[in-house]
Design an enzyme around this catalytic site. Structure first.
Site, PDB file in Angstrom:
ATOM      1  N   LYS A  41     -51.128 -25.107 -16.552  1.00 58.49           N
ATOM      2  CA  LYS A  41     -51.327 -26.501 -16.926  1.00 58.49           C
ATOM      3  C   LYS A  41     -51.114 -27.429 -15.729  1.00 58.49           C
ATOM      4  O   LYS A  41     -50.465 -27.058 -14.742  1.00 58.49           O
ATOM      5  CB  LYS A  41     -50.394 -26.885 -18.075  1.00 58.49           C
ATOM      6  CG  LYS A  41     -48.914 -26.780 -17.778  1.00 58.49           C
ATOM      7  CD  LYS A  41     -48.102 -27.105 -19.023  1.00 58.49           C
ATOM      8  CE  LYS A  41     -46.600 -27.075 -18.734  1.00 58.49           C
ATOM      9  NZ  LYS A  41     -45.800 -27.401 -19.929  1.00 58.49           N
ATOM     10  N   TYR A 262     -41.902 -53.701   2.243  1.00 63.11           N
ATOM     11  CA  TYR A 262     -41.948 -54.753   1.231  1.00 63.11           C
ATOM     12  C   TYR A 262     -40.566 -55.141   0.745  1.00 63.11           C
ATOM     13  O   TYR A 262     -39.651 -54.311   0.671  1.00 63.11           O
ATOM     14  CB  TYR A 262     -42.760 -54.278   0.021  1.00 63.11           C
ATOM     15  CG  TYR A 262     -44.255 -54.279   0.221  1.00 63.11           C
ATOM     16  CD1 TYR A 262     -44.969 -55.459   0.389  1.00 63.11           C
ATOM     17  CD2 TYR A 262     -44.959 -53.079   0.235  1.00 63.11           C
ATOM     18  CE1 TYR A 262     -46.342 -55.451   0.568  1.00 63.11           C
ATOM     19  CE2 TYR A 262     -46.341 -53.051   0.404  1.00 63.11           C
ATOM     20  CZ  TYR A 262     -47.018 -54.251   0.573  1.00 63.11           C
ATOM     21  OH  TYR A 262     -48.384 -54.228   0.730  1.00 63.11           O
TER      22      TYR A 262
END
Length: 367
Positions: A41, A262
């Site tokens: 998966k 930032y």
């Protein structure tokens, strides 16, 4: 690491060691007399289903699991006709025909899925294989005990179906002493008695290490195949299967009081050398590694400074020889000493999330 033209054009290179995946499979399979499956998966936990599945098939694996139907459909042409593919979520409503057409075995998790699969068997006029998942206490997937009792009260509840696996999933297998493990095994023993003679499966990656009482007929490792530690807090008995290297974009000297990244969350004290590296959260490199992650350059560990942004992040490379920190130089983010589990711990998450987030922008190499 960043040698080819394709690699040079990419921001980072993810190397997948298929030999390590195969070695991990051999080790896990040798731990029990049960058969050993492989969970594919999330694109083989981010490593690439197209490359990983055939490698495991060459190793002798003949049973595979996906989460979604579309994953199973992608996986089918990669494997020989003798390989079984189970779809853990079962067929979504209205898709049972697609599941059967591609030779996939649904894991039936609720009465609605069971009824739809039975209806398809009647329409096709033939018996259909199915896995039955039982909810033994996780309250996530599987037929609840009350629903199982109601279904099995009808002698024909499995008409048209041939159960080939009865299974459940452990909630706390990575905590060996957790009482939930024994409680789930006891419930599984009680509930699976309604399907006598059907092969059983309970052990996921960590469940394999709980011992033979949890092994039954089929092991279902996922994360352990790809090198995630199945026994947190203990040495990892498995091989790491991935390494990740990014490139230095530029290097500058920041002086006392300058900020990096930032939000002005990192303020430089004194003069520091800052390398900007071409990887960010758009690549799956977790933003929570801001100010907490590490990288390795020429054998020296350097810290992430400032916020991880979309396409880049900063490293404090003060003290690293200038010859090792030039534009285009490689920086190790995952490797033998910066493991997936190490990165996960720094990010405040688990290795599963680190692996499955690794993005499509990387140049990928398989060996």
């Amino acid at each position: 690491m960043l040698h080819s033209v394709e690699a040079a054009r990419a921001g980072a290179v993810l190397t997948v060691d298929l030999g390590a995946v195969r070695a991990n499979y051999r080790q896990l399979a040798a731990m029990a007399r049960a058969r050993c499956a492989a969970v594919m998966k999330a694109d083989a936990y981010g490593l690439g289903m197209e490359q990983v599945a055939p490698a495991l098939a060459q190793e002798g694996c003949t049973v595979f699991f996906t989460a979604h139907l579309d994953e199973g459909i992608r996986l089918r042409p990669l494997l020989g006709p003798g390989c079984a593919i189970y779809v853990l979520h079962g067929p979504p409503p209205g898709t049972a025909g697609d599941c059967a057409a591609h030779g996939l075995v649904p894991v039936l998790n609720d009465p609605g899925q069971l009824h739809e699969w039975r209806a398809l068997a009647r329409a096709l006029g033939r018996e259909l294989q199915a896995a039955i998942q039982l909810d033994t206490g996780m309250s996530r997937m599987g037929i609840a005990p009350a629903d199982l009792a109601a279904l099995s009260a009808d002698p024909g509840w499995l008409d048209g179906l041939r159960p080939v696996l009865v299974m459940s999933h452990l909630a706390s297998a990575d905590e060996p002493a957790h009482p939930m493990n024994a409680a789930q095994r006891e419930r599984f023993e009680r509930l699976r008695a309604i399907l006598p003679g059907v092969p059983a499966s309970l052990a996921n990656s960590s469940g394999i290490f709980l011992g033979p009482d949890y092994h039954y007929d089929l092991l279902r490792p996922g994360a352990a195949l790809y090198g995630i530690n199945p026994q947190p807090g203990n040495p990892n008995p498995l091989r790491q299967a991935v390494s990740l290297h990014a490139r230095v974009v530029q290097v500058r000297t920041a002086i006392d009081g300058d900020v990096v990244g930032y939000g002005c969350h990192h303020v430089v004290a004194g003069a520091r050398r800052i390398a900007t590296v071409s990887i960010g959260y758009a690549d799956g490199w977790l933003r929570s590694l801001s100010g907490r992650g590490q990288a390795r350059i020429g054998g020296q560990v350097v810290p992430v400074v400032g916020r991880v942004s979309m396409d880049s992040m900063g490293l404090d490379v003060t003290g690293v020889p200038d010859s090792l920190v030039q534009p285009g130089a490689e920086v190790e983010l995952l490797g033998p000493t910066l493991t997936v589990d190490d990165v996960a711990a720094a990010a405040g998450t688990i290795g599963y999330e680190v692996l499955t987030r690794l993005g499509s922008r990387f140049h990928r190499r398989y060996r």
